[in-house]
Structure formats: structure tokens, C-alpha cells
Design a protein around this motif. Structure first.
Motif, PDB file in Angstrom:
ATOM      1  N   LEU A   1      16.396  -0.221  -7.439  1.00 13.42           N
ATOM      2  CA  LEU A   1      15.844  -0.375  -8.783  1.00 13.42           C
ATOM      3  C   LEU A   1      14.916   0.796  -9.099  1.00 13.42           C
ATOM      4  N   ARG A   2      14.034   1.108  -8.157  1.00 15.51           N
ATOM      5  CA  ARG A   2      13.036   2.163  -8.345  1.00 15.51           C
ATOM      6  C   ARG A   2      13.718   3.503  -8.662  1.00 15.51           C
ATOM      7  N   GLU A   3      14.815   3.796  -7.963  1.00 15.19           N
ATOM      8  CA  GLU A   3      15.535   5.047  -8.207  1.00 15.19           C
ATOM      9  C   GLU A   3      15.974   5.173  -9.653  1.00 15.19           C
TER      10      GLU A   3
ATOM     11  N   ALA B   1       7.474 -10.004   1.495  1.00 18.84           N
ATOM     12  CA  ALA B   1       8.877  -9.545   1.442  1.00 18.84           C
ATOM     13  C   ALA B   1       8.944  -8.028   1.283  1.00 18.84           C
ATOM     14  N   MET B   2       8.030  -7.462   0.490  1.00 16.95           N
ATOM     15  CA  MET B   2       7.996  -5.996   0.328  1.00 16.95           C
ATOM     16  C   MET B   2       7.597  -5.341   1.654  1.00 16.95           C
ATOM     17  N   LEU B   3       6.559  -5.873   2.298  1.00 18.93           N
ATOM     18  CA  LEU B   3       6.113  -5.275   3.568  1.00 18.93           C
ATOM     19  C   LEU B   3       7.213  -5.378   4.627  1.00 18.93           C
TER      20      LEU B   3
ATOM     21  N   GLY C   1      -2.424  -8.031   1.301  1.00 18.08           N
ATOM     22  CA  GLY C   1      -3.737  -8.053   0.656  1.00 18.08           C
ATOM     23  C   GLY C   1      -3.646  -8.113  -0.845  1.00 18.08           C
ATOM     24  N   GLU C   2      -4.768  -8.449  -1.439  1.00 18.60           N
ATOM     25  CA  GLU C   2      -4.880  -8.624  -2.891  1.00 18.60           C
ATOM     26  C   GLU C   2      -5.765  -7.535  -3.490  1.00 18.60           C
ATOM     27  N   ALA C   3      -5.516  -7.250  -4.751  1.00 18.75           N
ATOM     28  CA  ALA C   3      -6.228  -6.181  -5.466  1.00 18.75           C
ATOM     29  C   ALA C   3      -7.745  -6.307  -5.393  1.00 18.75           C
TER      30      ALA C   3
ATOM     31  N   HIS D   1      -0.628  -1.526 -13.662  1.00 16.51           N
ATOM     32  CA  HIS D   1      -0.216  -2.357 -14.808  1.00 16.51           C
ATOM     33  C   HIS D   1       0.206  -3.766 -14.390  1.00 16.51           C
ATOM     34  N   HIS D   2       0.096  -4.061 -13.087  1.00 14.74           N
ATOM     35  CA  HIS D   2       0.399  -5.423 -12.605  1.00 14.74           C
ATOM     36  C   HIS D   2      -0.848  -6.218 -12.253  1.00 14.74           C
ATOM     37  N   VAL D   3      -1.990  -5.556 -12.095  1.00 17.98           N
ATOM     38  CA  VAL D   3      -3.169  -6.287 -11.611  1.00 17.98           C
ATOM     39  C   VAL D   3      -3.880  -6.995 -12.763  1.00 17.98           C
TER      40      VAL D   3
ATOM     41  N   ASN E   1       0.882   3.704  -7.019  1.00 21.12           N
ATOM     42  CA  ASN E   1       1.943   4.075  -7.955  1.00 21.12           C
ATOM     43  C   ASN E   1       2.535   2.837  -8.618  1.00 21.12           C
ATOM     44  N   MET E   2       2.455   2.758  -9.929  1.00 19.08           N
ATOM     45  CA  MET E   2       3.050   1.662 -10.726  1.00 19.08           C
ATOM     46  C   MET E   2       2.506   0.299 -10.293  1.00 19.08           C
ATOM     47  N   TYR E   3       1.233   0.311  -9.924  1.00 20.98           N
ATOM     48  CA  TYR E   3       0.544  -0.898  -9.447  1.00 20.98           C
ATOM     49  C   TYR E   3      -0.463  -1.387 -10.482  1.00 20.98           C
TER      50      TYR E   3
ATOM     51  N   VAL F   1      -0.703  -1.500   1.752  1.00 22.99           N
ATOM     52  CA  VAL F   1      -1.183  -2.835   1.365  1.00 22.99           C
ATOM     53  C   VAL F   1      -0.339  -3.365   0.209  1.00 22.99           C
ATOM     54  N   ASP F   2       0.077  -4.595   0.326  1.00 23.82           N
ATOM     55  CA  ASP F   2       0.766  -5.256  -0.789  1.00 23.82           C
ATOM     56  C   ASP F   2       0.544  -6.758  -0.640  1.00 23.82           C
ATOM     57  N   ARG F   3       0.616  -7.477  -1.775  1.00 30.73           N
ATOM     58  CA  ARG F   3       0.474  -8.942  -1.703  1.00 30.73           C
ATOM     59  C   ARG F   3       1.793  -9.611  -1.322  1.00 30.73           C
TER      60      ARG F   3
ATOM     61  N   TYR G   1       8.448 -12.603  -8.645  1.00 35.38           N
ATOM     62  CA  TYR G   1       9.357 -11.525  -9.063  1.00 35.38           C
ATOM     63  C   TYR G   1       9.485 -10.482  -7.943  1.00 35.38           C
ATOM     64  N   PHE G   2       8.341 -10.017  -7.410  1.00 32.64           N
ATOM     65  CA  PHE G   2       8.425  -8.950  -6.400  1.00 32.64           C
ATOM     66  C   PHE G   2       8.974  -9.465  -5.069  1.00 32.64           C
ATOM     67  N   ASP G   3       8.698 -10.714  -4.722  1.00 35.72           N
ATOM     68  CA  ASP G   3       9.324 -11.286  -3.522  1.00 35.72           C
ATOM     69  C   ASP G   3      10.843 -11.310  -3.684  1.00 35.72           C
TER      70      ASP G   3
ATOM     71  N   ALA H   1       1.982  -1.117  -2.308  1.00 36.52           N
ATOM     72  CA  ALA H   1       2.915  -0.177  -1.666  1.00 36.52           C
ATOM     73  C   ALA H   1       4.376  -0.519  -1.904  1.00 36.52           C
ATOM     74  N   GLY H   2       4.668  -1.790  -2.225  1.00 40.82           N
ATOM     75  CA  GLY H   2       6.059  -2.180  -2.433  1.00 40.82           C
ATOM     76  C   GLY H   2       6.867  -1.938  -1.174  1.00 40.82           C
ATOM     77  N   SER H   3       8.061  -1.361  -1.345  1.00 43.93           N
ATOM     78  CA  SER H   3       8.931  -1.110  -0.193  1.00 43.93           C
ATOM     79  C   SER H   3       8.680   0.266   0.415  1.00 43.93           C
TER      80      SER H   3
HETATM   81  C1  SAM Z   1       6.067  -1.931  -9.498  1.00 41.77           C
HETATM   82  S1  SAM Z   1       5.799  -2.274  -7.783  1.00 41.77           S
HETATM   83  C2  SAM Z   1       5.451  -0.634  -7.190  1.00 41.77           C
HETATM   84  C3  SAM Z   1       5.730  -0.499  -5.699  1.00 41.77           C
HETATM   85  C4  SAM Z   1       5.551   0.904  -5.137  1.00 41.77           C
HETATM   86  N1  SAM Z   1       4.199   1.391  -5.313  1.00 41.77           N
HETATM   87  C5  SAM Z   1       6.554   1.865  -5.762  1.00 41.77           C
HETATM   88  O1  SAM Z   1       6.133   2.828  -6.419  1.00 41.77           O
HETATM   89  O2  SAM Z   1       7.768   1.672  -5.580  1.00 41.77           O
HETATM   90  C6  SAM Z   1       4.180  -3.063  -7.770  1.00 41.77           C
HETATM   91  C7  SAM Z   1       3.763  -3.593  -6.407  1.00 41.77           C
HETATM   92  O3  SAM Z   1       2.409  -4.039  -6.509  1.00 41.77           O
HETATM   93  C8  SAM Z   1       2.275  -5.278  -5.825  1.00 41.77           C
HETATM   94  N2  SAM Z   1       1.180  -6.020  -6.471  1.00 41.77           N
HETATM   95  C9  SAM Z   1       1.144  -6.480  -7.750  1.00 41.77           C
HETATM   96  N3  SAM Z   1      -0.017  -7.092  -8.007  1.00 41.77           N
HETATM   97  C10 SAM Z   1      -0.740  -7.030  -6.856  1.00 41.77           C
HETATM   98  C11 SAM Z   1      -2.048  -7.494  -6.486  1.00 41.77           C
HETATM   99  N4  SAM Z   1      -2.819  -8.140  -7.365  1.00 41.77           N
HETATM  100  N5  SAM Z   1      -2.488  -7.259  -5.236  1.00 41.77           N
HETATM  101  C12 SAM Z   1      -1.690  -6.593  -4.346  1.00 41.77           C
HETATM  102  N6  SAM Z   1      -0.448  -6.129  -4.633  1.00 41.77           N
HETATM  103  C13 SAM Z   1       0.026  -6.333  -5.878  1.00 41.77           C
HETATM  104  C14 SAM Z   1       3.625  -5.965  -5.982  1.00 41.77           C
HETATM  105  O4  SAM Z   1       3.849  -6.938  -4.979  1.00 41.77           O
HETATM  106  C15 SAM Z   1       4.589  -4.788  -5.922  1.00 41.77           C
HETATM  107  O5  SAM Z   1       5.060  -4.543  -4.627  1.00 41.77           O
END
Ligand code: SAM
Length: 208
Positions: free
Chosen positions: A17-19, A71-73, A91-93, A113-115, A109-111, A66-68, A6-8, A47-49
Motif C-alpha cells: 500500500l505504502r509503495e 501486527a505492524m511490529l 507504545g503510544e504517542a 495526522h493519526h495522533v 513519517n505519516m504518523y 515504536v508503534d501501537r 485499521y492498522f492491525d 514505525a509501521g512495517s
Molecule cells: C500511516 S502509518 C505510517 C507507518 C510508517 N511510518 C510508514 O511511513 O510506512 C501510521 C502508523 O502510526 C501508528 N500509530 C497511529 N497512531 C498511533 C499512536 N497514537 N501511538 C503509536 N502509534 C500510532 C499506526 O499503528 C501506524 O503503524
């Protein structure tokens, strides 16, 4: 779709989208909670974009982003270039590619709830903080908008603040505070499931 895919896929559109989801006031609230000082080193995790990174650069900080998602980096590299105040690390969480005890601040930020495991992610972010450094997390309060899971690949339906406060304390953080950011994260369902408006919290704690 799986979260990584999804994030790629959405990386090139993430800024737009974020805006629509939330404003720059969210990162400003996080920076105020940290009391950022120019020249210091911050890590932007998930970090996303580069939403948080961009604000940190404007405040004169150095950033490890750092992001997994490669494409975001790549989006960040396009915006902020190479050789400046940002280092980009894939990198990974569970095992962040950042030395222990090296960062003055860690922002996410908004990270969370994805881990897979929020408490483990908080412990790992705490590991990379210097003693006296601060962890600042901005994320969603608990909600029941299921389409955020099915359409946006969210893993957790937000959080109860007492749980977040406990995870901070268990990671060894002190002076833990959780406040309202004062704005909602808003999203409309693409498949007719209505509109979500979820309050955002800012959680902060200091490593001893
Ligand atoms: C909702 S986006 C938020 C991006 C940015 N922080 C922002 O506020 O716009 C979540 C980001 O977390 C990254 N992410 C999700 N799970 C991850 C994990 N387990 N390890 C590293 N990055 C992760 C995703 O690739 C995505 O870029």
C-alpha cells in the motif's frame, strides 16, 4: 473502522500500500534534513512495517522502532529479525517507551495526522531527544480529501505549516525549518470519491 483496528488489519499489506502512496524519496529527504551519522541512535515513531527503519539501517544507524500496532511490529520482526540493530517497542504517542534524552534523531513519517494531539505528540518526541538531537517529521499539508478520513482512518486532514512550526518551537526546538519534500502522497478512493494527491512537507528542529 477505528484507527488501531485499521492498522492491525492492513499490516501484512502495508508495504505494498505504502509503495502506491509515496516513494522512498520521502525518507531520503528526511535523512538529509537530519544529516544522519552512521552508528547514531534513531527512534522511528509510528514505525509501521519499517519504511523509515529500513532506510536508517541501510545508513548504518541503530533504531528503536515504536508503534501501537503489534501486527505492524510483527511485520518488522519478520523483515529485520531479532538481535540486530533494531529494537521493537509497543507504545503510544502520549508516553513513548524510550528514555528521555536518549536519541540522536527522532523520525515520524505519516504518523502525526493519526495522533489525537499533534502538539502533545511533538512534545513527547522532543522529550526522548538528546540535547543537540533532531526531530524530523514528514507528513501531509492541509487538504480536503475527506475519504482519507473515512477510508484510511486519518484523524487530521493534513496540517498548516505555520502550526507545525509553532508546535516545534513550543516544544523547545530551535532552528525549525519546514520544506517541501517534492512529491505528493497519492491515494485512490475505494468508494468512488476520486483520487487524492497531497503535497508532503519535511519539518525539522533541534533540541537545545
Ligand atoms: C500511516 S502509518 C505510517 C507507518 C510508517 N511510518 C510508514 O511511513 O510506512 C501510521 C502508523 O502510526 C501508528 N500509530 C497511529 N497512531 C498511533 C499512536 N497514537 N501511538 C503509536 N502509534 C500510532 C499506526 O499503528 C501506524 O503503524
Amino acid at each position: 473502522m477505528e484507527s488501531r483496528q485499521y492498522f492491525d488489519t492492513v499490516a501484512p499489506q502495508w508495504d505494498n500500500l505504502r509503495e502506491g502512496f509515496f516513494s522512498e524519496a520521502v525518507r531520503e529527504r528526511a535523512f538529509d534534513a537530519a544529516g544522519t551519522v552512521a552508528g547514531n541512535l534513531a527512534a522511528d515513531i509510528g514505525a509501521g512495517s519499517g519504511f523509515v527503519t529500513e532506510g536508517l539501517l541501510k545508513r548504518g544507524l541503530r533504531v528503536i522502532a515504536v508503534d501501537r500496532s503489534e501486527a505492524m511490529l510483527e511485520e518488522m520482526r519478520r523483515k529485520f529479525g531479532e538481535g540486530g540493530a533494531v529494537e521493537y517497542r509497543i507504545g503510544e504517542a502520549e508516553s513513548l517507551p524510550v528514555a528521555g534524552g536518549s536519541a540522536d534523531y527522532v523520525f515520524a513519517n505519516m504518523y502525526l495526522h493519526h495522533v489525537e494531539s499533534p502538539p502533545a505528540a511533538i512534545r513527547e518526541m522532543t522529550r526522548i531527544l538528546k540535547p543537540g538531537g533532531k526531530l524530523i517529521i514528514t507528513d501531509l499539508d492541509r487538504h480536503d480529501f475527506d475519504f482519507l478520513r473515512t477510508e484510511h482512518c486519518d484523524r487530521w486532514m493534513g496540517f498548516d505549516r505555520p502550526d507545525v512550526a509553532r508546535w516545534f518551537a513550543e516544544a523547545g526546538l530551535v532552528d525549525v525549518k519546514i520544506d517541501c519534500v517534492g512529491e505528493n502522497c497519492c491515494a485512490a478512493s475505494q468508494s468512488g470519491c476520486g483520487k487524492a494527491a497531497v503535497s508532503i512537507f519535511v519539518a525539522s528542529g533541534m533540541k537545545i
